[in-house]
Design a protein around this motif. Structure first.
Motif, PDB file in Angstrom:
ATOM      1  N   ILE A   1       0.802  -1.213   0.000  1.00 40.72           N
ATOM      2  CA  ILE A   1       0.000   0.000   0.000  1.00 40.72           C
ATOM      3  C   ILE A   1       0.843   1.275   0.000  1.00 40.72           C
ATOM      4  O   ILE A   1       0.490   2.238  -0.688  1.00 40.72           O
ATOM      5  CB  ILE A   1      -0.992  -0.008   1.183  1.00 40.72           C
ATOM      6  CG1 ILE A   1      -1.945  -1.207   1.045  1.00 40.72           C
ATOM      7  CG2 ILE A   1      -1.813   1.278   1.220  1.00 40.72           C
ATOM      8  CD1 ILE A   1      -2.673  -1.271  -0.275  1.00 40.72           C
ATOM      9  N   PRO A   2       1.965   1.365   0.743  1.00 40.22           N
ATOM     10  CA  PRO A   2       2.760   2.598   0.658  1.00 40.22           C
ATOM     11  C   PRO A   2       3.191   2.937  -0.766  1.00 40.22           C
ATOM     12  O   PRO A   2       3.219   4.107  -1.147  1.00 40.22           O
ATOM     13  CB  PRO A   2       3.966   2.290   1.553  1.00 40.22           C
ATOM     14  CG  PRO A   2       3.439   1.317   2.555  1.00 40.22           C
ATOM     15  CD  PRO A   2       2.486   0.449   1.787  1.00 40.22           C
ATOM     16  N   VAL A   3       3.526   1.925  -1.575  1.00 41.00           N
ATOM     17  CA  VAL A   3       3.906   2.169  -2.964  1.00 41.00           C
ATOM     18  C   VAL A   3       2.707   2.652  -3.765  1.00 41.00           C
ATOM     19  O   VAL A   3       2.792   3.626  -4.525  1.00 41.00           O
ATOM     20  CB  VAL A   3       4.486   0.884  -3.598  1.00 41.00           C
ATOM     21  CG1 VAL A   3       4.819   1.122  -5.065  1.00 41.00           C
ATOM     22  CG2 VAL A   3       5.714   0.431  -2.830  1.00 41.00           C
ATOM     23  N   ILE A   4       1.562   1.982  -3.564  1.00 41.75           N
ATOM     24  CA  ILE A   4       0.351   2.365  -4.285  1.00 41.75           C
ATOM     25  C   ILE A   4      -0.106   3.759  -3.869  1.00 41.75           C
ATOM     26  O   ILE A   4      -0.558   4.560  -4.699  1.00 41.75           O
ATOM     27  CB  ILE A   4      -0.761   1.327  -4.030  1.00 41.75           C
ATOM     28  CG1 ILE A   4      -0.362  -0.024  -4.627  1.00 41.75           C
ATOM     29  CG2 ILE A   4      -2.089   1.791  -4.612  1.00 41.75           C
ATOM     30  CD1 ILE A   4      -1.296  -1.151  -4.272  1.00 41.75           C
ATOM     31  N   ALA A   5       0.027   4.067  -2.582  1.00 42.53           N
ATOM     32  CA  ALA A   5      -0.397   5.374  -2.088  1.00 42.53           C
ATOM     33  C   ALA A   5       0.383   6.489  -2.754  1.00 42.53           C
ATOM     34  O   ALA A   5      -0.182   7.510  -3.169  1.00 42.53           O
ATOM     35  CB  ALA A   5      -0.222   5.442  -0.571  1.00 42.53           C
ATOM     36  N   GLY A   6       1.711   6.307  -2.877  1.00 42.50           N
ATOM     37  CA  GLY A   6       2.531   7.354  -3.456  1.00 42.50           C
ATOM     38  C   GLY A   6       2.320   7.533  -4.947  1.00 42.50           C
ATOM     39  O   GLY A   6       2.505   8.630  -5.479  1.00 42.50           O
ATOM     40  N   THR A   7       1.942   6.454  -5.645  1.00 40.88           N
ATOM     41  CA  THR A   7       1.809   6.520  -7.100  1.00 40.88           C
ATOM     42  C   THR A   7       0.380   6.741  -7.583  1.00 40.88           C
ATOM     43  O   THR A   7       0.180   7.207  -8.701  1.00 40.88           O
ATOM     44  CB  THR A   7       2.336   5.220  -7.736  1.00 40.88           C
ATOM     45  OG1 THR A   7       1.613   4.096  -7.184  1.00 40.88           O
ATOM     46  CG2 THR A   7       3.816   5.033  -7.456  1.00 40.88           C
ATOM     47  N   ILE A   8      -0.608   6.424  -6.741  1.00 38.68           N
ATOM     48  CA  ILE A   8      -2.008   6.506  -7.193  1.00 38.68           C
ATOM     49  C   ILE A   8      -2.848   7.414  -6.293  1.00 38.68           C
ATOM     50  O   ILE A   8      -3.398   8.421  -6.747  1.00 38.68           O
ATOM     51  CB  ILE A   8      -2.655   5.105  -7.264  1.00 38.68           C
ATOM     52  CG1 ILE A   8      -1.925   4.241  -8.297  1.00 38.68           C
ATOM     53  CG2 ILE A   8      -4.123   5.210  -7.614  1.00 38.68           C
ATOM     54  CD1 ILE A   8      -2.426   2.822  -8.393  1.00 38.68           C
ATOM     55  N   ILE A   9      -2.929   7.069  -4.992  1.00 39.10           N
ATOM     56  CA  ILE A   9      -3.885   7.749  -4.116  1.00 39.10           C
ATOM     57  C   ILE A   9      -3.539   9.224  -3.939  1.00 39.10           C
ATOM     58  O   ILE A   9      -4.423  10.074  -3.865  1.00 39.10           O
ATOM     59  CB  ILE A   9      -3.954   7.038  -2.748  1.00 39.10           C
ATOM     60  CG1 ILE A   9      -4.376   5.583  -2.935  1.00 39.10           C
ATOM     61  CG2 ILE A   9      -4.944   7.748  -1.824  1.00 39.10           C
ATOM     62  CD1 ILE A   9      -4.367   4.762  -1.656  1.00 39.10           C
ATOM     63  N   ASP A  10      -2.254   9.551  -3.890  1.00 39.83           N
ATOM     64  CA  ASP A  10      -1.846  10.947  -3.733  1.00 39.83           C
ATOM     65  C   ASP A  10      -2.036  11.759  -5.006  1.00 39.83           C
ATOM     66  O   ASP A  10      -2.027  12.990  -4.957  1.00 39.83           O
ATOM     67  CB  ASP A  10      -0.375  11.019  -3.304  1.00 39.83           C
ATOM     68  CG  ASP A  10      -0.217  11.078  -1.793  1.00 39.83           C
ATOM     69  OD1 ASP A  10      -1.144  11.564  -1.123  1.00 39.83           O
ATOM     70  OD2 ASP A  10       0.820  10.630  -1.276  1.00 39.83           O
ATOM     71  N   LYS A  11      -2.199  11.072  -6.148  1.00 42.61           N
ATOM     72  CA  LYS A  11      -2.175  11.795  -7.424  1.00 42.61           C
ATOM     73  C   LYS A  11      -3.512  11.834  -8.153  1.00 42.61           C
ATOM     74  O   LYS A  11      -3.680  12.640  -9.077  1.00 42.61           O
ATOM     75  CB  LYS A  11      -1.114  11.159  -8.334  1.00 42.61           C
ATOM     76  CG  LYS A  11       0.312  11.287  -7.787  1.00 42.61           C
ATOM     77  CD  LYS A  11       1.327  10.678  -8.719  1.00 42.61           C
ATOM     78  CE  LYS A  11       2.734  10.834  -8.160  1.00 42.61           C
ATOM     79  NZ  LYS A  11       3.765  10.232  -9.052  1.00 42.61           N
ATOM     80  N   TYR A  12      -4.454  10.985  -7.783  1.00 44.29           N
ATOM     81  CA  TYR A  12      -5.715  10.915  -8.510  1.00 44.29           C
ATOM     82  C   TYR A  12      -6.890  11.253  -7.595  1.00 44.29           C
ATOM     83  O   TYR A  12      -6.790  11.173  -6.371  1.00 44.29           O
ATOM     84  CB  TYR A  12      -5.909   9.526  -9.130  1.00 44.29           C
ATOM     85  CG  TYR A  12      -4.884   9.215 -10.191  1.00 44.29           C
ATOM     86  CD1 TYR A  12      -5.070   9.634 -11.503  1.00 44.29           C
ATOM     87  CD2 TYR A  12      -3.722   8.519  -9.871  1.00 44.29           C
ATOM     88  CE1 TYR A  12      -4.117   9.356 -12.482  1.00 44.29           C
ATOM     89  CE2 TYR A  12      -2.759   8.244 -10.843  1.00 44.29           C
ATOM     90  CZ  TYR A  12      -2.967   8.663 -12.150  1.00 44.29           C
ATOM     91  OH  TYR A  12      -2.032   8.397 -13.109  1.00 44.29           O
TER      92      TYR A  12
END
Length: 418
Positions: A289-300
């Motif tokens: 999740i930390p990887v997904i958060a930085g690449t997806i959740i923070d940006k979309y």
């Protein structure tokens, strides 16, 4: 004193990361009130006192509902007294609760013990860190919240085995006392000496951004207030209610499914030993999740992520209708773990992204009521499905329909304008 310590440590790196680490520790120490921890004690209670599993389960559900309703007051207390005061206070009270649970001897005492564990552990010690961390991060908020969840993940992985060892070696009473000592000598001192409520208290900004103004503390507060909703203002938006209802879905499905998991796997022809392996897989996607958060959740946009996760969750629940093998069950649980972790981080980001930082404790407290009630009543539809039809097919169809309803709600949310 803690502010002097914070400024000293901030010289070696942004103090927000240390706040995040401490908050994850607090999340880990919510374990005594979490289902994965309490469940290890249930067989000991049944053996010791001769109560039925149905009776123990019923008072557990009632205690959970009552604790969830009271979360709104914890949220208001966080806004009024600050996270540091509340973490220390809750840590001391949970210490006393652990010692109290080592002496339970009848149903009223067990009910009180369950209520205090759920109210202080599962409720308060997850609400307060989740309100504290967003104060320190802005652009990297999703990443920070996802890292915060590692405290719960490690609790899920380590605490059941620890409890089982303590119970088998020293007895259930001493197992509770060991938690009391850990809370008193580890959690409470860490919260007392190192927690700072928000970066502005020590002259910093979220994400350690440089100050480009000469604003006074009052002016900073006024600027924050203009962007933040009060609880009463948030309650008048459809977004609060839509996101709250959406946040009920995963706790309801997870609690119901996990409570009946071995029975569910047996209905699929999967033996108990294999089911024990499968259920442990649910925690693994949390480390991504930390990887997904930085690449997806923070940006979309949050609404689009919610729609995506709810759509995938619908397909995963319908896939369970066809599961017949250990490999298929493993695929189901891995997808479920990934999707639910992404959605949980996204909803946590939404509360601060939509409603601001100033009254976040009150708003999160009210929002927690949705999740706790969803969790408390999750076991009922799964039990009804099995009792009425002999399997769990019907409940997975119903839950899939609920996720579709949530996806429709997500379509109509947008950042409210104050």
């Amino acid at each position: 004193m803690q502010k002097k310590i914070a400024l000293k440590l901030n010289q070696y790196g942004f103090y927000g990361w240390f706040i995040l680490f401490l908050s994850a520790i607090a999340m880990f120490f919510s374990s005594p009130g979490q289902t994965y921890s309490i469940s290890v004690f249930i067989d000991s209670y049944i053996l010791e006192f001769g109560y039925s599993r149905t009776l123990i389960s019923s008072i557990y559900s009632m205690a959970t509902v009552l604790s969830g309703i009271l979360m709104i007051f914890v949220g208001k207390a966080v806004d009024h007294f600050g996270s540091r005061f509340m973490l220390v206070t809750v840590g001391i009270l949970l210490t006393l609760t652990a010692f109290f649970n080592s002496f339970v001897a009848n149903i009223p005492m067990i009910f009180v013990g369950f209520f205090l564990l759920r109210f202080l552990g599962q409720g308060s010690l997850t609400l307060i860190p989740a309100s504290l961390v967003p104060q320190w991060f802005d652009k990297r908020r999703a990443l920070a919240i996802s890292l915060l969840s590692l405290g719960t993940i490690f609790g899920n992985l380590l605490v059941p085995a620890f409890n089982l060892h303590m119970i088998n070696t020293y007895g259930w009473s001493n197992a509770w006392r060991s938690w009391g000592l850990l809370l008193l000598f580890v959690l409470v001192p860490l919260m007392w000496f190192f927690i700072v409520n928000k970066p502005e208290d020590i002259g910093l900004l979220p994400d350690n951004k440089a100050r480009t103004d000469n604003l006074t503390a009052d002016q900073v507060f006024d600027a924050m207030a203009k962007k933040s909703f009060s609880l009463s203002e948030a309650l008048r938006t459809k977004e609060f209610w839509f996101v709250g209802i959406i946040s009920m879905i995963i706790p309801m499905v997870t609690t119901g499914m996990m409570f009946h998991f071995f029975s569910l796997m047996a209905s699929k022809g999967i033996p108990e030993s294999s089911a024990a392996f499968v259920i442990g897989l649910v925690a693994l996607p949390g480390f991504l999740i930390p990887v997904i958060a930085g690449t997806i959740i923070d940006k979309y946009r949050s609404k689009h992520i919610l729609m995506m996760t709810l759509g995938l969750l619908t397909l995963d629940l319908l896939f369970m209708l066809k599961v017949q093998t250990v490999i298929e069950a493993s695929i189901f649980i891995l997808i479920y773990g990934l999707v639910t972790n992404v959605q949980n981080v996204t909803t946590n980001v939404i509360w601060v992204r939509y409603f601001g930082r100033l009254h976040l404790g009150s708003i999160r407290g009210a929002a927690t009521v949705f999740m706790v009630i969803g969790s408390a009543f999750g076991t009922i539809p799964f039990g009804l499905s099995y009792d009425l039809t002999g399997d769990y097919q019907a409940v997975f169809i119903v839950m899939a329909l609920a996720t579709i309803l949530g996806m429709i709600m997500a379509l109509f949310i947008k950042k409210p304008v104050k």
